[in-house]
Design a protein around this motif. Structure first.
Motif: not given
Length: 150
Positions: A31-35, A40-44, A66-68, A74-75
Motif C-alpha cells: 500500500x505504499x512505495x516503502x512497503x 522487494x527486499x524479502x521476496x522475488x 529498485x525492482x530492476x 522482473x516485468x
C-alpha cells in the motif's frame, strides 16, 4: 508466478489483487512505495504492477528502478491516472513492460491489467525457457522484431 501490486489507494490495490487472483495468479498487495521496497527486499516477484503517483510524483519510477536493480528480469507495469509523455518515456527507458492508464476508454482497467500481466508472464517464461539465440529464431519465425522485446 508471483505478482506484487503497489498502490497507495487500498481499494484499488485490493481490487487489482482480487482480479489477478480470480485469473489464477498469486498476487501480493503493497500500500505504499516503502512497503513495496520492503517486500522487494524479502521476496522475488515475476511481475510488479505499480501506481505511478503515490507518496511522490515519481513513486512508480522509484519502484521500477529498485525492482530492476534487484532483478533485471522482473516485468514492471506502471499504472497512472494521468498518462503523460514526461513520465512514460523515462518508464520505458528504465525497462517498464508497459504503461497503463487507470481509465482506459471502453475497457475495464482490471481486465486490461490482467491481460498485461498474462503477457508479461508469457515473455518472462519464454526468456527463462530459451536462450537469446533461440528467442531470436522464434521471433523471426513468428514475425516479431526481436529488438522490440523487453
Amino acid at each position: 508466478m508471483r505478482i506484487l501490486v503497489v498502490d497507495d489507494v487500498q481499494d484499488t490495490t485490493d481490487s487489482l489483487v482480487r482480479s489477478l487472483e480470480k485469473a489464477g495468479h498469486d498476487a501480493i498487495p503493497a500500500y505504499s512505495e516503502k512497503a513495496a521496497f520492503e517486500l522487494l527486499k524479502e521476496d522475488t516477484f515475476d511481475v510488479i504492477v505499480t501506481d505511478m503517483l503515490m507518496e511522490k510524483p515519481d513513486s512508480g519510477l522509484s519502484v521500477l528502478r529498485e525492482a530492476k536493480r534487484l532483478d533485471p528480469h522482473v516485468e514492471v507495469i506502471l499504472l497512472t491516472g494521468y498518462a503523460e509523455v514526461k513520465t512514460a518515456i523515462p518508464a520505458m527507458h528504465l525497462g517498464a513492460f508497459d504503461y497503463v492508464r487507470k481509465t482506459p476508454e471502453d475497457q475495464d482497467v482490471y481486465d486490461v491489467v490482467v491481460d498485461k500481466v498474462d503477457r508479461a508472464l508469457l515473455i518472462r517464461q519464454l526468456c527463462d525457457a530459451f536462450d537469446a539465440d533461440e528467442i531470436a529464431v522464434l521471433c523471426l519465425f513468428l514475425g516479431f522484431d526481436y529488438d522490440e522485446l523487453p
